[in-house]
Design a protein around this motif. Structure first.
Motif, PDB file in Angstrom:
ATOM      1  N   PRO A 156     -14.970   0.206   3.100  1.00 16.65           N
ATOM      2  CA  PRO A 156     -14.508  -1.151   2.840  1.00 16.65           C
ATOM      3  C   PRO A 156     -13.558  -1.854   3.568  1.00 16.65           C
ATOM      4  O   PRO A 156     -12.783  -1.142   4.203  1.00 16.65           O
ATOM      5  N   ILE A 161     -11.039  -5.756   4.409  1.00 16.44           N
ATOM      6  CA  ILE A 161     -11.078  -7.087   4.017  1.00 16.44           C
ATOM      7  C   ILE A 161     -10.855  -7.701   5.436  1.00 16.44           C
ATOM      8  O   ILE A 161     -10.087  -7.267   6.296  1.00 16.44           O
ATOM      9  N   SER A 164     -22.260  -4.481   2.190  1.00 18.66           N
ATOM     10  CA  SER A 164     -21.727  -5.002   0.865  1.00 18.66           C
ATOM     11  C   SER A 164     -20.295  -4.584   0.719  1.00 18.66           C
ATOM     12  O   SER A 164     -19.525  -5.173  -0.192  1.00 18.66           O
ATOM     13  N   ASN A 165     -19.862  -3.784   1.486  1.00 25.05           N
ATOM     14  CA  ASN A 165     -18.269  -3.359   1.468  1.00 25.05           C
ATOM     15  C   ASN A 165     -17.332  -4.404   2.113  1.00 25.05           C
ATOM     16  O   ASN A 165     -16.174  -4.146   2.213  1.00 25.05           O
ATOM     17  N   GLY A 213     -10.222   2.276   3.417  1.00 21.82           N
ATOM     18  CA  GLY A 213     -10.110   0.949   3.580  1.00 21.82           C
ATOM     19  C   GLY A 213      -9.455   0.226   4.787  1.00 21.82           C
ATOM     20  O   GLY A 213      -8.647   0.934   5.621  1.00 21.82           O
ATOM     21  N   THR A 253     -15.511  -7.844   2.555  1.00 20.11           N
ATOM     22  CA  THR A 253     -14.825  -8.945   1.686  1.00 20.11           C
ATOM     23  C   THR A 253     -14.285 -10.046   2.996  1.00 20.11           C
ATOM     24  O   THR A 253     -13.382  -9.614   3.611  1.00 20.11           O
ATOM     25  N   LYS A 257      -5.237 -10.131  -4.111  1.00 23.48           N
ATOM     26  CA  LYS A 257      -6.221 -10.471  -5.153  1.00 23.48           C
ATOM     27  C   LYS A 257      -7.627  -9.923  -4.760  1.00 23.48           C
ATOM     28  O   LYS A 257      -8.552  -9.688  -5.796  1.00 23.48           O
ATOM     29  N   LYS A 258      -7.876  -9.763  -3.372  1.00 23.27           N
ATOM     30  CA  LYS A 258      -9.072  -9.249  -3.023  1.00 23.27           C
ATOM     31  C   LYS A 258      -9.285  -7.835  -2.445  1.00 23.27           C
ATOM     32  O   LYS A 258     -10.333  -7.428  -2.434  1.00 23.27           O
ATOM     33  N   ILE A 259      -8.316  -7.251  -2.861  1.00 22.11           N
ATOM     34  CA  ILE A 259      -8.162  -5.653  -2.443  1.00 22.11           C
ATOM     35  C   ILE A 259      -8.930  -4.922  -3.707  1.00 22.11           C
ATOM     36  O   ILE A 259      -9.086  -4.964  -4.653  1.00 22.11           O
ATOM     37  N   ASN A 260      -9.978  -4.033  -3.010  1.00 17.87           N
ATOM     38  CA  ASN A 260     -10.837  -3.282  -3.912  1.00 17.87           C
ATOM     39  C   ASN A 260     -10.960  -1.950  -3.434  1.00 17.87           C
ATOM     40  O   ASN A 260     -11.902  -1.043  -3.683  1.00 17.87           O
ATOM     41  N   PHE A 261      -9.747  -1.393  -2.839  1.00 21.55           N
ATOM     42  CA  PHE A 261      -9.716  -0.063  -2.352  1.00 21.55           C
ATOM     43  C   PHE A 261      -8.130   0.160  -2.230  1.00 21.55           C
ATOM     44  O   PHE A 261      -7.170  -0.463  -2.475  1.00 21.55           O
ATOM     45  N   TYR A 303       0.853  -1.147  -0.078  1.00 21.75           N
ATOM     46  CA  TYR A 303      -0.192  -0.025  -0.020  1.00 21.75           C
ATOM     47  C   TYR A 303       0.709   1.062  -0.096  1.00 21.75           C
ATOM     48  O   TYR A 303       0.730   2.233  -0.593  1.00 21.75           O
TER      49      TYR A 303
END
Length: 334
Positions: free
Chosen positions: A286, A288, A304-305, A268, A307, A330-334, A215
């Motif tokens: 968001p 994880i 919904s945010n 996140g 994971t 692989k799951k990072i969406n932020f 990050y």
């Protein structure tokens, strides 16, 4: 009329901060749906809403029966009615049992009430026959809070709104403090320690450091939520990540509510299953969340945010450290 309920009792057998925070949607939904009712809390442990969680301003009264670990001792069965009579406690309109141990439920049923709701023994100890009711199946043996709220509406035959916590419920001074401590953007949060030392829920610190470095290489700022007492762990992180931030340590207002307002400043967060996970989850940013031995369906915040990465699902193992840094990336969406 259900709207005229005067007294509602919630029984919680869990003792952790996370267990209490999970109840917040239920509490605020009942407050709005039964505005004339006073809510009472009966726990096997401390009512955290009167202490560590008081800054969330939920204001739920404690029913003090002077019985430590209420429901976990069979001799409580002999004491409860006498205590109720001695304290002159009036009948509750509704008692909500949030656990499923038959001993605890039988003891709880000694408290007089009009409606008694419990999932114990397939709901057979409820105050009315629920076999024909269209109950939502709980996500786990205890029953998730969201499904519990839906079932309460069916049980009572009364529609009330299901509410989510608003950060505006917290005093503005905590939001102001959070803005002072994290005044910029591009913050990513990490919560890495567990409160329960007996269940191996922690992901290796070296993994968190590697993830934080990724990050940071992308221009983000790493924010860690760790208690000051974790001196060795903090020193280890600062050695590897000299620019990492520990905002709580710079505030005289440190408390769970401050963690929530600080989390609202993040893009996140990555966390294990712990109390801070629930504090962050109130913001709806968001997240994880890494799970090992514990039940992700039972303990993860809803939204919904969110994971979930569960070692039991992807590696058929309760060992959280089977999860790799790449699995998270692989799951990072932020």
């Amino acid at each position: 009329m259900l709207k005229t309920f005067k007294k509602i009792l919630i029984y919680n057998s869990g003792g952790g901060l996370g267990d209490a925070i999970q109840l917040i949607p239920l509490i605020i939904s009942l407050k709005k749906g039964f505005q004339q009712a006073e809510l009472f809390y009966l726990g096997s442990h401390t009512n955290h809403f009167d202490s560590k969680l008081k800054e969330y301003n939920l204001k739920i009264s404690t029913l003090d029966l002077n019985l430590n670990y209420f429901g976990f001792r069979w001799w409580h069965l002999l004491k409860v009615k006498k205590i109720i009579q001695k304290k002159k406690i009036n009948t509750f309109d509704l008692v909500i049992d949030l656990q499923s141990k038959i001993r605890n439920t039988i003891i709880l049923k000694q408290i007089p009430c009009r409606y008694f709701y419990s999932s114990t023994f397939n709901y057979m100890l409820c105050s009315k026959d629920v076999n024909r009711l269209n109950f939502k199946k709980p996500d786990n043996e205890e029953g998730g809070i969201q499904s519990l709220i839906l079932n309460l509406k069916v049980f009572l035959n009364y529609k009330f709104e299901t509410l989510k916590f608003s950060i505006n419920n917290i005093d503005i001074k905590y939001k102001t403090e959070a803005e002072k401590l994290l005044p910029e953007k591009n913050y990513i949060g990490f919560s890495i320690t567990q409160g329960n030392k007996y269940r191996k829920k922690s992901w290796e610190i070296i993994n968190f450091i590697e993830l934080a470095k990724k990050y940071i290489s992308e221009g983000k700022k790493a924010v860690f939520f760790i208690e000051k007492s974790e001196v060795d762990l903090i020193d280890q992180i600062k050695t590897k990540l000299p620019d990492s931030l520990f905002p709580e340590h710079k505030s005289e207002m440190a408390c769970p509510a401050l963690v929530t307002t600080l989390a609202s400043r993040l893009e996140g967060a990555v966390t294990i299953d712990n109390g801070i996970m629930h504090m962050i989850g109130l913001t709806k940013i968001p997240m994880i969340i890494l799970f090992g031995p514990t039940n992700s369906k039972k303990f993860a915040p809803s939204g919904s945010n969110i994971t979930i990465i569960d070692s039991k699902e992807i590696y058929k193992s309760e060992d959280i450290n089977k999860i790799t840094v790449q699995d998270v990336i692989k799951k990072i969406n932020f």
